[in-house]
Design a protein around this motif. Structure first.
Motif, PDB file in Angstrom:
ATOM      1  N   ALA A  35     -66.279  12.157  26.535  1.00 35.10           N
ATOM      2  CA  ALA A  35     -64.978  12.705  26.129  1.00 35.10           C
ATOM      3  C   ALA A  35     -65.097  14.187  25.809  1.00 35.10           C
ATOM      4  O   ALA A  35     -64.217  14.984  26.170  1.00 35.10           O
ATOM      5  CB  ALA A  35     -64.439  11.934  24.926  1.00 35.10           C
ATOM      6  N   ALA A  36     -66.177  14.577  25.167  1.00 37.46           N
ATOM      7  CA  ALA A  36     -66.397  15.986  24.836  1.00 37.46           C
ATOM      8  C   ALA A  36     -66.562  16.835  26.089  1.00 37.46           C
ATOM      9  O   ALA A  36     -66.304  18.039  26.065  1.00 37.46           O
ATOM     10  CB  ALA A  36     -67.620  16.131  23.934  1.00 37.46           C
ATOM     11  N   LYS A  37     -66.969  16.202  27.189  1.00 40.44           N
ATOM     12  CA  LYS A  37     -67.109  16.910  28.458  1.00 40.44           C
ATOM     13  C   LYS A  37     -65.807  16.914  29.253  1.00 40.44           C
ATOM     14  O   LYS A  37     -65.767  17.391  30.375  1.00 40.44           O
ATOM     15  CB  LYS A  37     -68.216  16.275  29.296  1.00 40.44           C
ATOM     16  N   GLY A  38     -64.756  16.345  28.671  1.00 40.96           N
ATOM     17  CA  GLY A  38     -63.447  16.412  29.303  1.00 40.96           C
ATOM     18  C   GLY A  38     -63.022  15.207  30.120  1.00 40.96           C
ATOM     19  O   GLY A  38     -62.022  15.272  30.825  1.00 40.96           O
ATOM     20  N   GLU A  39     -63.731  14.097  30.022  1.00 42.72           N
ATOM     21  CA  GLU A  39     -63.340  12.906  30.766  1.00 42.72           C
ATOM     22  C   GLU A  39     -62.199  12.200  30.039  1.00 42.72           C
ATOM     23  O   GLU A  39     -62.368  11.692  28.933  1.00 42.72           O
ATOM     24  CB  GLU A  39     -64.521  11.957  30.936  1.00 42.72           C
ATOM     25  N   ALA A  40     -61.039  12.169  30.679  1.00 39.20           N
ATOM     26  CA  ALA A  40     -59.849  11.585  30.049  1.00 39.20           C
ATOM     27  C   ALA A  40     -60.027  10.104  29.750  1.00 39.20           C
ATOM     28  O   ALA A  40     -59.609   9.631  28.689  1.00 39.20           O
ATOM     29  CB  ALA A  40     -58.625  11.812  30.932  1.00 39.20           C
ATOM     30  N   ALA A  41     -60.635   9.362  30.655  1.00 42.73           N
ATOM     31  CA  ALA A  41     -60.829   7.922  30.425  1.00 42.73           C
ATOM     32  C   ALA A  41     -61.728   7.691  29.217  1.00 42.73           C
ATOM     33  O   ALA A  41     -61.491   6.777  28.416  1.00 42.73           O
ATOM     34  CB  ALA A  41     -61.418   7.260  31.664  1.00 42.73           C
ATOM     35  N   ALA A  42     -62.731   8.516  29.058  1.00 37.78           N
ATOM     36  CA  ALA A  42     -63.620   8.399  27.905  1.00 37.78           C
ATOM     37  C   ALA A  42     -62.878   8.744  26.618  1.00 37.78           C
ATOM     38  O   ALA A  42     -63.050   8.075  25.593  1.00 37.78           O
ATOM     39  CB  ALA A  42     -64.832   9.305  28.081  1.00 37.78           C
ATOM     40  N   ALA A  43     -62.042   9.772  26.655  1.00 37.41           N
ATOM     41  CA  ALA A  43     -61.256  10.143  25.478  1.00 37.41           C
ATOM     42  C   ALA A  43     -60.312   9.010  25.095  1.00 37.41           C
ATOM     43  O   ALA A  43     -60.139   8.708  23.905  1.00 37.41           O
ATOM     44  CB  ALA A  43     -60.474  11.428  25.748  1.00 37.41           C
TER      45      ALA A  43
ATOM     46  N   TRP B 274     -58.304  12.019  19.996  1.00 37.97           N
ATOM     47  CA  TRP B 274     -58.838  11.663  21.309  1.00 37.97           C
ATOM     48  C   TRP B 274     -57.757  11.145  22.245  1.00 37.97           C
ATOM     49  O   TRP B 274     -57.769  11.443  23.439  1.00 37.97           O
ATOM     50  CB  TRP B 274     -59.986  10.657  21.162  1.00 37.97           C
ATOM     51  N   LEU B 275     -56.799  10.393  21.707  1.00 38.59           N
ATOM     52  CA  LEU B 275     -55.706   9.911  22.556  1.00 38.59           C
ATOM     53  C   LEU B 275     -54.838  11.068  23.052  1.00 38.59           C
ATOM     54  O   LEU B 275     -54.362  11.051  24.182  1.00 38.59           O
ATOM     55  CB  LEU B 275     -54.865   8.878  21.810  1.00 38.59           C
TER      56      LEU B 275
END
Length: 92
Positions: free
Chosen positions: A41-49, A72-73
């Protein structure tokens, strides 16, 4: 023997997150899953966030935290309809 840093492909990293979260081939470990979702998520992956936000909203693998869930959402929301819907349900 020289040390060489290995990089993990994005696909393999995604698979690791899913295996940890679902317990497929490994013991279910929500805390470890949250850690690897956080990195992605910190790397910008929306699914992970989105997944990390839901973990914070539900207190799975992490202490429940509405502010972090909303954070995060909100990062995932522009790319994910599920995140937009979940964001509306998390109290301020």
């Amino acid at each position: 023997m020289a040390w060489r840093r290995r990089t993990v492909s994005r696909e393999h990293f995604t698979q690791l997150r899913l295996l940890l979260a679902r317990g497929q081939g490994v013991e279910v470990n929500p805390s470890a899953a949250a850690l690897v979702w956080r990195v992605a998520a910190a790397k910008g992956e929306a699914a992970a966030a989105y997944n990390l936000g839901m973990m914070y909203a539900q207190g799975i693998g992490v202490a429940a935290n509405r502010e972090r869930a909303r954070y995060w959402l909100s990062i995932a929301a522009p790319h994910n309809a599920g995140a937009r819907a979940a964001l509306q349900k998390v109290p301020r």
